[in-house]
Design a protein around this motif. Structure first.
Motif, PDB file in Angstrom:
ATOM      1  N   LEU A   1       0.828  -1.203   0.000  1.00 14.02           N
ATOM      2  CA  LEU A   1       0.000   0.000   0.000  1.00 14.02           C
ATOM      3  C   LEU A   1       0.865   1.257   0.000  1.00 14.02           C
ATOM      4  O   LEU A   1       0.641   2.192  -0.779  1.00 14.02           O
ATOM      5  N   ILE A   2       1.870   1.278   0.849  1.00  6.78           N
ATOM      6  CA  ILE A   2       2.769   2.434   0.935  1.00  6.78           C
ATOM      7  C   ILE A   2       3.513   2.629  -0.379  1.00  6.78           C
ATOM      8  O   ILE A   2       3.640   3.756  -0.881  1.00  6.78           O
ATOM      9  N   TYR A   3       3.976   1.514  -0.962  1.00  8.96           N
ATOM     10  CA  TYR A   3       4.722   1.601  -2.228  1.00  8.96           C
ATOM     11  C   TYR A   3       3.842   2.211  -3.320  1.00  8.96           C
ATOM     12  O   TYR A   3       4.275   3.110  -4.052  1.00  8.96           O
ATOM     13  N   CYS A   4       2.608   1.723  -3.449  1.00  7.83           N
ATOM     14  CA  CYS A   4       1.713   2.232  -4.493  1.00  7.83           C
ATOM     15  C   CYS A   4       1.439   3.717  -4.304  1.00  7.83           C
ATOM     16  O   CYS A   4       1.416   4.485  -5.277  1.00  7.83           O
ATOM     17  N   ARG A   5       1.225   4.127  -3.079  1.00  5.70           N
ATOM     18  CA  ARG A   5       0.903   5.528  -2.820  1.00  5.70           C
ATOM     19  C   ARG A   5       2.129   6.436  -3.000  1.00  5.70           C
ATOM     20  O   ARG A   5       1.978   7.608  -3.339  1.00  5.70           O
ATOM     21  N   ASP A   6       3.306   5.884  -2.792  1.00  4.61           N
ATOM     22  CA  ASP A   6       4.532   6.673  -2.986  1.00  4.61           C
ATOM     23  C   ASP A   6       4.923   6.790  -4.452  1.00  4.61           C
ATOM     24  O   ASP A   6       5.419   7.829  -4.892  1.00  4.61           O
ATOM     25  N   HIS A   7       4.699   5.709  -5.225  1.00  6.51           N
ATOM     26  CA  HIS A   7       5.209   5.658  -6.588  1.00  6.51           C
ATOM     27  C   HIS A   7       4.133   5.778  -7.673  1.00  6.51           C
ATOM     28  O   HIS A   7       4.451   6.108  -8.818  1.00  6.51           O
ATOM     29  N   HIS A   8       2.882   5.496  -7.321  1.00  7.08           N
ATOM     30  CA  HIS A   8       1.814   5.517  -8.322  1.00  7.08           C
ATOM     31  C   HIS A   8       0.598   6.246  -7.745  1.00  7.08           C
ATOM     32  O   HIS A   8       0.679   7.429  -7.456  1.00  7.08           O
ATOM     33  N   HIS A   9      -0.513   5.552  -7.591  1.00  4.85           N
ATOM     34  CA  HIS A   9      -1.704   6.185  -7.016  1.00  4.85           C
ATOM     35  C   HIS A   9      -2.155   5.452  -5.765  1.00  4.85           C
ATOM     36  O   HIS A   9      -2.170   6.019  -4.681  1.00  4.85           O
ATOM     37  N   ASP A  10      -2.483   4.161  -5.908  1.00  3.01           N
ATOM     38  CA  ASP A  10      -2.986   3.404  -4.767  1.00  3.01           C
ATOM     39  C   ASP A  10      -2.940   1.918  -5.123  1.00  3.01           C
ATOM     40  O   ASP A  10      -2.720   1.551  -6.279  1.00  3.01           O
ATOM     41  N   LEU A  11      -3.145   1.057  -4.116  1.00  2.00           N
ATOM     42  CA  LEU A  11      -3.399  -0.351  -4.419  1.00  2.00           C
ATOM     43  C   LEU A  11      -4.707  -0.438  -5.194  1.00  2.00           C
ATOM     44  O   LEU A  11      -5.627   0.338  -4.960  1.00  2.00           O
ATOM     45  N   VAL A  12      -4.800  -1.372  -6.091  1.00  2.00           N
ATOM     46  CA  VAL A  12      -5.899  -1.420  -7.040  1.00  2.00           C
ATOM     47  C   VAL A  12      -7.253  -1.685  -6.367  1.00  2.00           C
ATOM     48  O   VAL A  12      -7.347  -2.445  -5.401  1.00  2.00           O
ATOM     49  N   THR A  13      -8.269  -1.017  -6.899  1.00  2.00           N
ATOM     50  CA  THR A  13      -9.661  -1.220  -6.508  1.00  2.00           C
ATOM     51  C   THR A  13     -10.403  -1.847  -7.685  1.00  2.00           C
ATOM     52  O   THR A  13     -10.212  -1.443  -8.832  1.00  2.00           O
ATOM     53  N   ILE A  14     -11.259  -2.837  -7.405  1.00  2.00           N
ATOM     54  CA  ILE A  14     -12.030  -3.505  -8.458  1.00  2.00           C
ATOM     55  C   ILE A  14     -13.510  -3.372  -8.122  1.00  2.00           C
ATOM     56  O   ILE A  14     -13.974  -3.917  -7.121  1.00  2.00           O
ATOM     57  N   THR A  15     -14.238  -2.657  -8.976  1.00  2.00           N
ATOM     58  CA  THR A  15     -15.663  -2.425  -8.704  1.00  2.00           C
ATOM     59  C   THR A  15     -16.583  -3.011  -9.776  1.00  2.00           C
ATOM     60  O   THR A  15     -17.802  -2.903  -9.653  1.00  2.00           O
ATOM     61  N   ASN A  16     -16.024  -3.619 -10.827  1.00  2.00           N
ATOM     62  CA  ASN A  16     -16.876  -4.214 -11.857  1.00  2.00           C
ATOM     63  C   ASN A  16     -16.074  -5.242 -12.649  1.00  2.00           C
ATOM     64  O   ASN A  16     -14.858  -5.389 -12.470  1.00  2.00           O
ATOM     65  N   MET A  17     -16.767  -5.954 -13.539  1.00  2.00           N
ATOM     66  CA  MET A  17     -16.150  -7.035 -14.299  1.00  2.00           C
ATOM     67  C   MET A  17     -15.065  -6.520 -15.248  1.00  2.00           C
ATOM     68  O   MET A  17     -14.047  -7.184 -15.456  1.00  2.00           O
ATOM     69  N   ASP A  18     -15.262  -5.343 -15.842  1.00  2.00           N
ATOM     70  CA  ASP A  18     -14.251  -4.797 -16.743  1.00  2.00           C
ATOM     71  C   ASP A  18     -12.929  -4.588 -16.014  1.00  2.00           C
ATOM     72  O   ASP A  18     -11.856  -4.918 -16.521  1.00  2.00           O
ATOM     73  N   GLN A  19     -13.003  -4.035 -14.803  1.00  2.00           N
ATOM     74  CA  GLN A  19     -11.787  -3.831 -14.023  1.00  2.00           C
ATOM     75  C   GLN A  19     -11.180  -5.158 -13.596  1.00  2.00           C
ATOM     76  O   GLN A  19      -9.956  -5.314 -13.599  1.00  2.00           O
ATOM     77  N   GLN A  20     -12.031  -6.117 -13.242  1.00  2.00           N
ATOM     78  CA  GLN A  20     -11.534  -7.451 -12.878  1.00  2.00           C
ATOM     79  C   GLN A  20     -10.713  -8.039 -14.021  1.00  2.00           C
ATOM     80  O   GLN A  20      -9.613  -8.555 -13.807  1.00  2.00           O
ATOM     81  N   ARG A  21     -11.228  -7.955 -15.233  1.00  2.00           N
ATOM     82  CA  ARG A  21     -10.523  -8.530 -16.382  1.00  2.00           C
ATOM     83  C   ARG A  21      -9.207  -7.808 -16.648  1.00  2.00           C
ATOM     84  O   ARG A  21      -8.195  -8.432 -16.985  1.00  2.00           O
ATOM     85  N   ALA A  22      -9.224  -6.484 -16.495  1.00  2.00           N
ATOM     86  CA  ALA A  22      -8.004  -5.715 -16.729  1.00  2.00           C
ATOM     87  C   ALA A  22      -6.938  -6.046 -15.690  1.00  2.00           C
ATOM     88  O   ALA A  22      -5.756  -6.183 -16.019  1.00  2.00           O
ATOM     89  N   VAL A  23      -7.343  -6.210 -14.439  1.00  2.00           N
ATOM     90  CA  VAL A  23      -6.386  -6.510 -13.370  1.00  2.00           C
ATOM     91  C   VAL A  23      -5.849  -7.931 -13.507  1.00  2.00           C
ATOM     92  O   VAL A  23      -4.655  -8.178 -13.325  1.00  2.00           O
ATOM     93  N   GLN A  24      -6.712  -8.890 -13.838  1.00  2.00           N
ATOM     94  CA  GLN A  24      -6.227 -10.262 -13.963  1.00  2.00           C
ATOM     95  C   GLN A  24      -5.299 -10.416 -15.156  1.00  2.00           C
ATOM     96  O   GLN A  24      -4.433 -11.301 -15.169  1.00  2.00           O
ATOM     97  N   GLN A  25      -5.426  -9.528 -16.154  1.00  2.00           N
ATOM     98  CA  GLN A  25      -4.491  -9.537 -17.272  1.00  2.00           C
ATOM     99  C   GLN A  25      -3.087  -9.211 -16.779  1.00  2.00           C
ATOM    100  O   GLN A  25      -2.100  -9.786 -17.236  1.00  2.00           O
ATOM    101  N   GLU A  26      -2.984  -8.296 -15.822  1.00  2.00           N
ATOM    102  CA  GLU A  26      -1.687  -7.968 -15.226  1.00  2.00           C
ATOM    103  C   GLU A  26      -1.236  -9.079 -14.280  1.00  2.00           C
ATOM    104  O   GLU A  26      -0.052  -9.448 -14.243  1.00  2.00           O
ATOM    105  N   ALA A  27      -2.177  -9.626 -13.509  1.00  2.00           N
ATOM    106  CA  ALA A  27      -1.843 -10.590 -12.463  1.00  2.00           C
ATOM    107  C   ALA A  27      -1.189 -11.858 -13.004  1.00  2.00           C
ATOM    108  O   ALA A  27      -0.370 -12.479 -12.319  1.00  2.00           O
ATOM    109  N   GLN A  28      -1.526 -12.236 -14.236  1.00  2.00           N
ATOM    110  CA  GLN A  28      -1.010 -13.494 -14.775  1.00  2.00           C
ATOM    111  C   GLN A  28       0.506 -13.495 -14.947  1.00  2.00           C
ATOM    112  O   GLN A  28       1.128 -14.549 -15.084  1.00  2.00           O
ATOM    113  N   PHE A  29       1.131 -12.315 -14.932  1.00  2.00           N
ATOM    114  CA  PHE A  29       2.576 -12.234 -15.108  1.00  2.00           C
ATOM    115  C   PHE A  29       3.327 -12.129 -13.780  1.00  2.00           C
ATOM    116  O   PHE A  29       4.534 -11.911 -13.757  1.00  2.00           O
TER     117      PHE A  29
END
Length: 255
Positions: A157-185
Motif C-alpha cells: 500500500l505504501i509503495y503504491c501511494r509513494d510511486h503511483h496512485h494506490d493499491l488497485v480497486t475492483i468495482t466491476n467485471m471490466d476492471q476485474q478482467r483488466a487486473v487479472q491480465q496484469e496478475a497473470q505475469f
C-alpha cells in the motif's frame, strides 16, 4: 495540426461513478506516420503498447471522440506465417481470439504477399497492409501496473501511494478482467489488492473508500479474521482470497 498527439480518454462506466475511478485505459492517437514496427517501438517506449482491440464497443467510443482528420491507424495486430497464417496481438500474453475479429469485407487478403500488419479504418473494420507502410497509429496506457516485488499488504500500500496512485480497486467485471491480465505475469501465486478487513467494524473495504459491491471471492468466501487483506489468484479463475496481511506477494497498483 502536423505531428500533434491527440489524447483520447476511454471511459468505462458502471452506474453513476466518477471519471477517475472508472477510467480503465487511456488511448493515444499518434498523428505521425510510421511503419508498424516503428509504431510498436514508439508505443512501448512512451506508453504501454499498440492497442489491443478486443471490445468493439470500446473502440466505437474511441472513434466517436477522435479528431476530424481520422483516416485509419495501426493497431497491435500482426500475422506470422509458419505453414498457416496466424494472427497475434502485440501485447505479450494476449491471445488472438477468432470470435472477436472484425475484418473488412475481403480482408485479410495479403494482396501483395507481404501484408502482415493490421490497421483499423474509419468504419471500424480491420485491414491488412504491408508492415513497411507508413500510417498513423494508436497507443494505449494501462491504468494498472504489476509490481514484481514481494511485500506485505501494508508495505505494498505504501509503495503504491509513494510511486503511483494506490493499491488497485475492483468495482466491476471490466476492471476485474483488466487486473487479472496484469496478475497473470506475477511471480507469486497471489497479488495484493487494495481490499482489507476492518475487524472492529466487521467489514471488508477498499482503501479507495469504494463500497465492496462487485465481488469475486473463491468458493469458501472471505473469512472475517483480523489482520486479513484481499489477494487475487494469479492462475486459474483469478478469484479473490483472504490472506494474512503479513504474507509477502507481488501487488498491483492503480496509476
Amino acid at each position: 495540426m502536423a505531428n500533434m498527439q491527440w489524447t483520447l480518454l476511454l471511459l468505462i462506466w458502471m452506474g453513476q461513478c466518477c471519471v477517475i475511478d472508472c477510467q480503465l485505459y487511456e488511448f493515444h492517437y499518434i498523428n505521425k506516420e510510421k511503419t508498424w514496427t516503428e509504431a510498436q517501438q514508439y508505443c512501448r517506449e512512451k506508453h504501454t503498447d499498440l492497442v489491443t482491440v478486443t471490445n468493439m464497443k470500446d473502440i466505437k467510443r474511441l472513434i466517436n471522440i477522435s479528431p476530424g482528420n481520422w483516416r485509419g491507424a495501426w493497431i497491435g495486430l500482426y500475422g506470422q506465417t509458419d505453414g498457416t497464417r496466424k494472427w497475434h496481438w502485440s501485447l505479450p500474453g494476449v491471445e488472438f481470439n477468432e470470435s472477436e475479429k472484425n475484418w473488412n469485407t475481403g480482408e485479410p487478403n495479403d494482396k501483395t504477399g507481404w501484408q502482415n500488419c493490421g490497421i483499423i479504418w474509419k468504419n471500424l473494420k480491420w485491414g491488412d497492409l504491408s508492415c513497411h507502410d507508413h500510417q498513423y497509429f494508436l497507443c494505449y496506457d494501462d491504468k494498472y501496473i504489476l509490481i514484481n516485488k514481494n511485500k506485505t499488504w501494508e508495505d505494498a500500500l505504501i509503495y503504491c501511494r509513494d510511486h503511483h496512485h494506490d493499491l488497485v480497486t475492483i468495482t466491476n467485471m471490466d476492471q476485474q478482467r483488466a487486473v487479472q491480465q496484469e496478475a497473470q505475469f506475477a511471480s507469486t501465486d497471489y497479488v495484493w489488492m487494495g481490499l482489507s478487513y476492518a475487524c472492529t467494524l466487521d467489514l471488508w473495504f477498499w482503501v479507495s473508500d469504494e463500497v465492496v459491491r462487485y465481488k469475486n471471492w473463491a468458493l469458501d468466501g472471505p473469512m472475517d479474521d483480523c489482520d486479513m487483506s484481499g489477494a487475487m489468484e494469479t492462475k486459474g479463475n483469478h478469484q479473490w482470497c483472504k490472506k494474512d496481511d503479513t504474507e509477502k506477494f507481488n501487488f498491483i497498483c492503480s496509476t
